[in-house]
Design a protein around this motif. Structure first.
Motif, PDB file in Angstrom:
ATOM      1  N   THR A 110       0.826  -1.202   0.000  1.00  0.00           N
ATOM      2  CA  THR A 110       0.000   0.000   0.000  1.00  0.00           C
ATOM      3  C   THR A 110       0.864   1.257   0.000  1.00  0.00           C
ATOM      4  O   THR A 110       0.593   2.223  -0.728  1.00  0.00           O
ATOM      5  CB  THR A 110      -0.944   0.011   1.216  1.00  0.00           C
ATOM      6  OG1 THR A 110      -1.811  -1.131   1.148  1.00  0.00           O
ATOM      7  CG2 THR A 110      -1.791   1.273   1.239  1.00  0.00           C
TER       8      THR A 110
ATOM      9  N   GLU B   4       1.441   6.736  -6.842  1.00  0.00           N
ATOM     10  CA  GLU B   4       0.295   7.600  -7.136  1.00  0.00           C
ATOM     11  C   GLU B   4       0.635   9.071  -6.904  1.00  0.00           C
ATOM     12  O   GLU B   4       0.241   9.945  -7.696  1.00  0.00           O
ATOM     13  CB  GLU B   4      -0.908   7.187  -6.279  1.00  0.00           C
ATOM     14  CG  GLU B   4      -1.551   5.888  -6.715  1.00  0.00           C
ATOM     15  CD  GLU B   4      -2.762   5.525  -5.888  1.00  0.00           C
ATOM     16  OE1 GLU B   4      -3.601   4.751  -6.385  1.00  0.00           O
ATOM     17  OE2 GLU B   4      -2.885   6.014  -4.747  1.00  0.00           O
TER      18      GLU B   4
ATOM     19  N   ARG C  35      -4.333   7.048 -10.463  1.00  0.00           N
ATOM     20  CA  ARG C  35      -4.840   5.885  -9.741  1.00  0.00           C
ATOM     21  C   ARG C  35      -4.008   4.680 -10.173  1.00  0.00           C
ATOM     22  O   ARG C  35      -3.926   4.374 -11.359  1.00  0.00           O
ATOM     23  CB  ARG C  35      -6.303   5.630 -10.088  1.00  0.00           C
ATOM     24  CG  ARG C  35      -6.787   4.212  -9.821  1.00  0.00           C
ATOM     25  CD  ARG C  35      -7.192   3.971  -8.400  1.00  0.00           C
ATOM     26  NE  ARG C  35      -8.455   4.627  -8.111  1.00  0.00           N
ATOM     27  CZ  ARG C  35      -9.039   4.621  -6.916  1.00  0.00           C
ATOM     28  NH1 ARG C  35      -8.444   4.013  -5.900  1.00  0.00           N
ATOM     29  NH2 ARG C  35     -10.192   5.248  -6.720  1.00  0.00           N
TER      30      ARG C  35
ATOM     31  N   ILE D 264      -3.465   0.672 -10.175  1.00  0.00           N
ATOM     32  CA  ILE D 264      -4.146  -0.616 -10.006  1.00  0.00           C
ATOM     33  C   ILE D 264      -3.135  -1.707 -10.346  1.00  0.00           C
ATOM     34  O   ILE D 264      -2.403  -1.589 -11.334  1.00  0.00           O
ATOM     35  CB  ILE D 264      -5.367  -0.735 -10.941  1.00  0.00           C
ATOM     36  CG1 ILE D 264      -6.333   0.441 -10.747  1.00  0.00           C
ATOM     37  CG2 ILE D 264      -6.090  -2.059 -10.724  1.00  0.00           C
ATOM     38  CD1 ILE D 264      -7.436   0.510 -11.784  1.00  0.00           C
TER      39      ILE D 264
ATOM     40  N   GLU E  14     -12.971  -6.528  -9.546  1.00  0.00           N
ATOM     41  CA  GLU E  14     -12.217  -5.588  -8.724  1.00  0.00           C
ATOM     42  C   GLU E  14     -11.632  -4.441  -9.546  1.00  0.00           C
ATOM     43  O   GLU E  14     -11.638  -3.287  -9.122  1.00  0.00           O
ATOM     44  CB  GLU E  14     -11.101  -6.331  -7.980  1.00  0.00           C
ATOM     45  CG  GLU E  14     -11.584  -7.186  -6.827  1.00  0.00           C
ATOM     46  CD  GLU E  14     -12.319  -6.366  -5.778  1.00  0.00           C
ATOM     47  OE1 GLU E  14     -11.823  -5.278  -5.407  1.00  0.00           O
ATOM     48  OE2 GLU E  14     -13.398  -6.789  -5.346  1.00  0.00           O
ATOM     49  N   VAL E  15     -11.103  -4.755 -10.738  1.00  0.00           N
ATOM     50  CA  VAL E  15     -10.530  -3.701 -11.584  1.00  0.00           C
ATOM     51  C   VAL E  15     -11.627  -2.741 -12.032  1.00  0.00           C
ATOM     52  O   VAL E  15     -11.435  -1.508 -12.021  1.00  0.00           O
ATOM     53  CB  VAL E  15      -9.800  -4.309 -12.798  1.00  0.00           C
ATOM     54  CG1 VAL E  15      -9.355  -3.196 -13.757  1.00  0.00           C
ATOM     55  CG2 VAL E  15      -8.588  -5.111 -12.346  1.00  0.00           C
TER      56      VAL E  15
ATOM     57  N   ARG F 224     -14.337  -2.052 -10.500  1.00  0.00           N
ATOM     58  CA  ARG F 224     -14.715  -1.249  -9.332  1.00  0.00           C
ATOM     59  C   ARG F 224     -13.710  -0.122  -9.114  1.00  0.00           C
ATOM     60  O   ARG F 224     -14.091   1.022  -8.843  1.00  0.00           O
ATOM     61  CB  ARG F 224     -14.797  -2.131  -8.090  1.00  0.00           C
ATOM     62  CG  ARG F 224     -15.219  -1.381  -6.827  1.00  0.00           C
ATOM     63  CD  ARG F 224     -15.453  -2.339  -5.667  1.00  0.00           C
ATOM     64  NE  ARG F 224     -15.887  -1.614  -4.479  1.00  0.00           N
ATOM     65  CZ  ARG F 224     -15.060  -1.135  -3.548  1.00  0.00           C
ATOM     66  NH1 ARG F 224     -13.753  -1.306  -3.681  1.00  0.00           N
ATOM     67  NH2 ARG F 224     -15.533  -0.487  -2.498  1.00  0.00           N
ATOM     68  N   ALA F 225     -12.415  -0.425  -9.259  1.00  0.00           N
ATOM     69  CA  ALA F 225     -11.387   0.604  -9.100  1.00  0.00           C
ATOM     70  C   ALA F 225     -11.539   1.702 -10.150  1.00  0.00           C
ATOM     71  O   ALA F 225     -11.363   2.893  -9.856  1.00  0.00           O
ATOM     72  CB  ALA F 225     -10.002  -0.028  -9.198  1.00  0.00           C
TER      73      ALA F 225
ATOM     74  N   LEU G 116     -14.351   4.003  -9.259  1.00  0.00           N
ATOM     75  CA  LEU G 116     -14.009   4.885  -8.147  1.00  0.00           C
ATOM     76  C   LEU G 116     -13.025   5.986  -8.550  1.00  0.00           C
ATOM     77  O   LEU G 116     -12.636   6.800  -7.699  1.00  0.00           O
ATOM     78  CB  LEU G 116     -13.406   4.065  -7.004  1.00  0.00           C
ATOM     79  CG  LEU G 116     -14.361   3.113  -6.269  1.00  0.00           C
ATOM     80  CD1 LEU G 116     -13.583   2.240  -5.295  1.00  0.00           C
ATOM     81  CD2 LEU G 116     -15.456   3.887  -5.556  1.00  0.00           C
ATOM     82  N   THR G 117     -12.632   6.010  -9.812  1.00  0.00           N
ATOM     83  CA  THR G 117     -11.644   6.972 -10.293  1.00  0.00           C
ATOM     84  C   THR G 117     -12.322   8.063 -11.105  1.00  0.00           C
ATOM     85  O   THR G 117     -13.089   7.768 -12.027  1.00  0.00           O
ATOM     86  CB  THR G 117     -10.591   6.268 -11.173  1.00  0.00           C
ATOM     87  OG1 THR G 117     -10.018   5.174 -10.441  1.00  0.00           O
ATOM     88  CG2 THR G 117      -9.489   7.230 -11.578  1.00  0.00           C
TER      89      THR G 117
ATOM     90  N   ILE H 103      -5.038   6.592 -15.115  1.00  0.00           N
ATOM     91  CA  ILE H 103      -4.972   5.260 -14.513  1.00  0.00           C
ATOM     92  C   ILE H 103      -3.656   4.605 -14.918  1.00  0.00           C
ATOM     93  O   ILE H 103      -3.288   4.597 -16.099  1.00  0.00           O
ATOM     94  CB  ILE H 103      -6.156   4.382 -14.952  1.00  0.00           C
ATOM     95  CG1 ILE H 103      -7.448   4.848 -14.275  1.00  0.00           C
ATOM     96  CG2 ILE H 103      -5.898   2.906 -14.614  1.00  0.00           C
ATOM     97  CD1 ILE H 103      -8.675   4.065 -14.680  1.00  0.00           C
TER      98      ILE H 103
END
Length: 277
Positions: free
Chosen positions: A34, A41, A47, A49, A76-77, A79-80, A83-84, A90
């Motif tokens: 993280t 980032e 963003r 990923i 999941e991708v 969703r990411a 959220l962007t 990206i």
């Protein structure tokens, strides 16, 4: 406290530590990942990923699992991406042998629709479905020794192109019904993948060039594991650069291979200069 009680207490402490240790190690590893993602980032104002498939010891018994692109990954991708903000670039870090065509197409088309710049980083390899995803990027950043791969569909354990070639070399009455059914599916799969690839490539080149390149990649020109190098990718007209951020390499180091077997490659992990004594 007598000796028996002490030994018993130490045994239970050891047992608790043995069970908690893998969990604590994994939590520390996730925290380090993280931090590295946040560093990248902040530097790129994007963003980040990751879609990284390795064999990792992810259970208490250390059982390695081989990972491929699947519908959980695409969920999941996507969703990411949702959220962007549309104006935020990206950066997708890809390290994968490929996987499910449906999942790869979902990810690729979602990236294609994102208004801001999309960059795909390939530090080692992105084969098959990974290459299909990379085609959606505005820029593909590869390590100088990294490779992409053909996107020709595989029907079970057989290349779709080879199943179609069989129809041309063997009398149809000598071919089993199940093989004919697979060949029919193969023809449809190759057509579908070529159409998606052409749509993605139209982002980088004129329609005729996009159609030709899509067929070259999807129609069984090479074996499925053929390595498409940086030079070959550029020759195909793909927007490839080799300006890989150091944070990407640092992040990849936080996705270790399983420790279940003796490592086949070993070295002292420090940079060596010419004046080393």
């Amino acid at each position: 406290m007598d000796v028996g009680t002490l030994v018993n207490s130490l045994f239970w402490l050891f047992l608790i530590f043995a069970f908690l240790s893998p969990y604590l190690q994994r939590q520390a590893l996730e925290a380090a990942r993280t931090r590295q993602i946040l560093n990248l980032e902040r530097r790129r104002k994007s963003r980040v990923i990751t879609l990284i498939h390795r064999q990792e010891a992810i259970s208490l018994l250390g059982v390695p699992l081989v990972r491929y692109i699947d519908v959980d990954d695409s969920e999941e991708v996507l969703r990411a991406i949702r959220l962007t903000d549309p104006q935020v670039p990206i950066d997708l870090i890809l390290h994968t042998p490929g996987g499910l065509v449906l999942a790869a197409e979902q990810i690729a088309l979602a990236l294609l629709r994102h208004p801001a710049k999309v960059t795909v980083f390939v530090p080692h390899y992105a084969m098959s479905g990974g290459t299909l995803i990379a085609l959606a990027a505005d820029e593909i950043v590869m390590d100088e020794n990294a490779v992409l791969g053909p996107i020709d569909p595989q029907i079970g354990d057989a290349p779709a192109a080879s199943l179609l070639a069989l129809l041309q070399t063997k009398p149809i009455d000598k071919i089993e019904d199940t093989t004919l059914i697979k060949a029919d599916i193969a023809a449809k799969a190759m057509k579908q993948v070529a159409e998606v690839a052409e749509k993605l490539l139209a982002k980088h080149m004129d329609p005729d060039k996009a159609r030709t390149t899509a067929r070259l990649l999807s129609q069984g020109t090479w074996t499925h594991d053929y390595p498409i190098t940086v030079e070959e990718a550029r020759g195909l007209g793909l927007p490839v650069s080799t300006d890989m951020p150091r944070e990407v390499y640092a992040l990849m180091e936080l996705y270790p291979q399983t420790q279940m077997r003796r490592p086949s490659v070993q070295y002292i992990p420090t940079p060596y200069g010419r004046d080393r004594t």
